[in-house]
Design a protein around this motif. Structure first.
Motif, PDB file in Angstrom:
ATOM      1  N   LEU A  24       0.833  -1.194   0.000  1.00 52.51           N
ATOM      2  CA  LEU A  24       0.000   0.000   0.000  1.00 52.51           C
ATOM      3  C   LEU A  24       0.871   1.248   0.000  1.00 52.51           C
ATOM      4  CD1 LEU A  24      -2.303  -1.328   2.824  1.00 52.51           C
ATOM      5  CD2 LEU A  24      -2.945  -1.160   0.419  1.00 52.51           C
ATOM      6  N   GLY A  25       0.351   2.350  -0.571  1.00 49.40           N
ATOM      7  CA  GLY A  25       1.066   3.625  -0.520  1.00 49.40           C
ATOM      8  C   GLY A  25       2.335   3.637  -1.330  1.00 49.40           C
ATOM      9  N   ALA A  26       2.224   3.591  -2.628  1.00 48.33           N
ATOM     10  CA  ALA A  26       3.406   3.504  -3.491  1.00 48.33           C
ATOM     11  C   ALA A  26       4.292   4.740  -3.423  1.00 48.33           C
ATOM     12  CB  ALA A  26       2.980   3.252  -4.939  1.00 48.33           C
ATOM     13  N   ALA A  27       3.729   5.906  -3.105  1.00 50.55           N
ATOM     14  CA  ALA A  27       4.537   7.128  -3.026  1.00 50.55           C
ATOM     15  C   ALA A  27       4.899   7.467  -1.579  1.00 50.55           C
ATOM     16  CB  ALA A  27       3.797   8.292  -3.671  1.00 50.55           C
ATOM     17  N   VAL A  28       3.886   7.472  -0.691  1.00 43.81           N
ATOM     18  CA  VAL A  28       4.096   7.839   0.714  1.00 43.81           C
ATOM     19  C   VAL A  28       3.275   6.891   1.578  1.00 43.81           C
ATOM     20  CG1 VAL A  28       3.807   9.647   2.450  1.00 43.81           C
ATOM     21  CG2 VAL A  28       4.423  10.278   0.104  1.00 43.81           C
ATOM     22  N   PHE A  29       3.907   6.314   2.595  1.00 40.14           N
ATOM     23  CA  PHE A  29       3.229   5.413   3.534  1.00 40.14           C
ATOM     24  C   PHE A  29       3.557   5.886   4.945  1.00 40.14           C
ATOM     25  CE2 PHE A  29       2.695   1.618   6.098  1.00 40.14           C
ATOM     26  CZ  PHE A  29       1.563   1.026   5.572  1.00 40.14           C
ATOM     27  N   VAL A  30       2.551   6.329   5.681  1.00 39.99           N
ATOM     28  CA  VAL A  30       2.731   6.804   7.050  1.00 39.99           C
ATOM     29  C   VAL A  30       2.090   5.759   7.963  1.00 39.99           C
ATOM     30  CG1 VAL A  30       2.363   8.712   8.656  1.00 39.99           C
ATOM     31  CG2 VAL A  30       2.607   9.180   6.208  1.00 39.99           C
ATOM     32  N   ASP A  31       2.854   5.200   8.893  1.00 37.78           N
ATOM     33  CA  ASP A  31       2.444   3.996   9.602  1.00 37.78           C
ATOM     34  C   ASP A  31       2.620   4.106  11.113  1.00 37.78           C
ATOM     35  OD1 ASP A  31       1.581   1.360   9.796  1.00 37.78           O
ATOM     36  OD2 ASP A  31       3.548   0.518   9.391  1.00 37.78           O
ATOM     37  N   GLU A  32       1.768   3.397  11.834  1.00 40.62           N
ATOM     38  CA  GLU A  32       1.883   3.118  13.275  1.00 40.62           C
ATOM     39  C   GLU A  32       2.158   4.353  14.135  1.00 40.62           C
ATOM     40  OE1 GLU A  32       0.883   0.227  14.128  1.00 40.62           O
ATOM     41  OE2 GLU A  32       0.971  -0.580  12.117  1.00 40.62           O
ATOM     42  N   GLY A  33       1.325   5.384  14.010  1.00 40.06           N
ATOM     43  CA  GLY A  33       1.423   6.532  14.903  1.00 40.06           C
ATOM     44  C   GLY A  33       2.393   7.614  14.472  1.00 40.06           C
ATOM     45  N   GLY A  55      -5.260   3.679  -1.734  1.00 38.89           N
ATOM     46  CA  GLY A  55      -4.046   4.402  -1.353  1.00 38.89           C
ATOM     47  C   GLY A  55      -2.903   4.192  -2.316  1.00 38.89           C
ATOM     48  N   GLY A  56      -3.168   4.325  -3.614  1.00 37.67           N
ATOM     49  CA  GLY A  56      -2.117   4.145  -4.606  1.00 37.67           C
ATOM     50  C   GLY A  56      -0.965   5.116  -4.439  1.00 37.67           C
ATOM     51  N   ALA A  57      -1.260   6.337  -4.005  1.00 38.57           N
ATOM     52  CA  ALA A  57      -0.213   7.338  -3.826  1.00 38.57           C
ATOM     53  C   ALA A  57       0.157   7.496  -2.353  1.00 38.57           C
ATOM     54  CB  ALA A  57      -0.653   8.673  -4.398  1.00 38.57           C
ATOM     55  N   VAL A  58      -0.817   7.858  -1.524  1.00 40.58           N
ATOM     56  CA  VAL A  58      -0.563   8.145  -0.110  1.00 40.58           C
ATOM     57  C   VAL A  58      -1.463   7.251   0.745  1.00 40.58           C
ATOM     58  CG1 VAL A  58      -0.593   9.919   1.690  1.00 40.58           C
ATOM     59  CG2 VAL A  58      -0.012  10.547  -0.673  1.00 40.58           C
ATOM     60  N   TYR A  59      -0.854   6.503   1.653  1.00 39.18           N
ATOM     61  CA  TYR A  59      -1.608   5.627   2.559  1.00 39.18           C
ATOM     62  C   TYR A  59      -1.252   6.015   3.990  1.00 39.18           C
ATOM     63  CZ  TYR A  59      -4.002   1.417   4.120  1.00 39.18           C
ATOM     64  OH  TYR A  59      -4.893   0.538   4.685  1.00 39.18           O
ATOM     65  N   VAL A  60      -2.269   6.362   4.768  1.00 41.07           N
ATOM     66  CA  VAL A  60      -2.085   6.742   6.167  1.00 41.07           C
ATOM     67  C   VAL A  60      -2.680   5.626   7.009  1.00 41.07           C
ATOM     68  CG1 VAL A  60      -2.421   8.562   7.871  1.00 41.07           C
ATOM     69  CG2 VAL A  60      -2.329   9.150   5.442  1.00 41.07           C
ATOM     70  N   ASP A  61      -1.821   4.828   7.604  1.00 36.91           N
ATOM     71  CA  ASP A  61      -2.219   3.596   8.263  1.00 36.91           C
ATOM     72  C   ASP A  61      -2.550   3.826   9.733  1.00 36.91           C
ATOM     73  OD1 ASP A  61      -2.651   0.840   8.437  1.00 36.91           O
ATOM     74  OD2 ASP A  61      -0.585   0.450   9.031  1.00 36.91           O
ATOM     75  N   GLY A  62      -3.523   3.102  10.208  1.00 36.68           N
ATOM     76  CA  GLY A  62      -3.826   3.039  11.629  1.00 36.68           C
ATOM     77  C   GLY A  62      -3.654   1.597  12.052  1.00 36.68           C
ATOM     78  N   GLY A  63      -3.046   1.371  13.169  1.00 40.91           N
ATOM     79  CA  GLY A  63      -2.819   0.000  13.615  1.00 40.91           C
ATOM     80  C   GLY A  63      -2.680  -0.054  15.112  1.00 40.91           C
ATOM     81  N   GLU A  64      -2.198  -1.163  15.587  1.00 38.63           N
ATOM     82  CA  GLU A  64      -2.006  -1.360  17.019  1.00 38.63           C
ATOM     83  C   GLU A  64      -0.536  -1.569  17.344  1.00 38.63           C
ATOM     84  OE1 GLU A  64      -4.221  -4.419  18.929  1.00 38.63           O
ATOM     85  OE2 GLU A  64      -6.144  -3.653  18.222  1.00 38.63           O
ATOM     86  N   ILE A  65      -0.127  -1.008  18.462  1.00 39.92           N
ATOM     87  CA  ILE A  65       1.196  -1.278  19.022  1.00 39.92           C
ATOM     88  C   ILE A  65       0.964  -1.700  20.465  1.00 39.92           C
ATOM     89  CG2 ILE A  65       3.432  -0.328  19.678  1.00 39.92           C
ATOM     90  CD1 ILE A  65       3.246   1.568  17.329  1.00 39.92           C
ATOM     91  N   ASN A  66       1.361  -2.925  20.797  1.00 40.06           N
ATOM     92  CA  ASN A  66       1.163  -3.487  22.140  1.00 40.06           C
ATOM     93  C   ASN A  66      -0.292  -3.361  22.601  1.00 40.06           C
ATOM     94  OD1 ASN A  66       3.924  -4.120  22.319  1.00 40.06           O
ATOM     95  ND2 ASN A  66       4.376  -2.052  23.029  1.00 40.06           N
ATOM     96  N   GLY A  95      -5.857   7.964  -4.836  1.00 43.21           N
ATOM     97  CA  GLY A  95      -4.817   8.941  -4.524  1.00 43.21           C
ATOM     98  C   GLY A  95      -4.455   8.977  -3.052  1.00 43.21           C
ATOM     99  N   LEU A  96      -5.459   8.892  -2.190  1.00 52.74           N
ATOM    100  CA  LEU A  96      -5.256   9.021  -0.754  1.00 52.74           C
ATOM    101  C   LEU A  96      -6.198   8.083  -0.018  1.00 52.74           C
ATOM    102  CD1 LEU A  96      -4.211  10.544   1.815  1.00 52.74           C
ATOM    103  CD2 LEU A  96      -6.078  12.171   1.427  1.00 52.74           C
ATOM    104  N   PHE A  97      -5.650   7.350   0.950  1.00 56.39           N
ATOM    105  CA  PHE A  97      -6.473   6.480   1.791  1.00 56.39           C
ATOM    106  C   PHE A  97      -6.049   6.696   3.231  1.00 56.39           C
ATOM    107  CE2 PHE A  97      -7.868   2.710   3.964  1.00 56.39           C
ATOM    108  CZ  PHE A  97      -9.101   2.448   3.388  1.00 56.39           C
ATOM    109  N   VAL A  98      -7.019   7.023   4.090  1.00 52.32           N
ATOM    110  CA  VAL A  98      -6.758   7.245   5.512  1.00 52.32           C
ATOM    111  C   VAL A  98      -7.520   6.187   6.292  1.00 52.32           C
ATOM    112  CG1 VAL A  98      -6.902   8.894   7.419  1.00 52.32           C
ATOM    113  CG2 VAL A  98      -6.515   9.724   5.083  1.00 52.32           C
TER     114      VAL A  98
END
Length: 103
Positions: A24-33, A55-66, A95-98
């Motif tokens: 996901l996010g071929a251009a920009v991938f923002v992950d885990e906080g 999110g072909g360009a920008v993917y803003v991921d939400g996930g879990e840490i601990n 273009g953008l997936f949040v």
């Protein structure tokens, strides 16, 4: 790629194009906080494989840490995001997936 809480990237006046990712996010991938600011960027012709969320360009991921939900954050200022194909994206957002708790 920016990941983990507290990490931040500032990108400005770049041309990001013709990238391909198997994820996901071929251009920009923002992950885990993490967070990022995109300013005056030209982002185009980035591609992900068919059948992913989007999110072909920008993917803003939400996930879990601990076991704690961690949203990521991106600020987009005066950017052009165009022609980023995601074939058969089941949730859209070529273009953008949040995701989830992200902003």
């Amino acid at each position: 790629l920016v990941f983990n809480p507290g990490n931040h990237a500032d990108l400005s006046f770049n041309e990001i194009f013709d990238n391909y990712t198997a994820g996901l996010g071929a251009a920009v991938f923002v992950d885990e906080g993490a967070s990022a600011t995109l300013r005056n960027e030209l982002i185009y012709r980035n591609e992900t494989p068919p059948g992913l969320a989007g999110g072909g360009a920008v993917y803003v991921d939400g996930g879990e840490i601990n076991g704690v939900q961690m949203g990521s954050e991106v600020e987009i200022v005066n950017c052009t995001i165009a022609d980023n194909p995601v074939q058969d994206a089941y949730l859209g957002g070529n273009g953008l997936f949040v995701e989830g708790a992200s902003t």
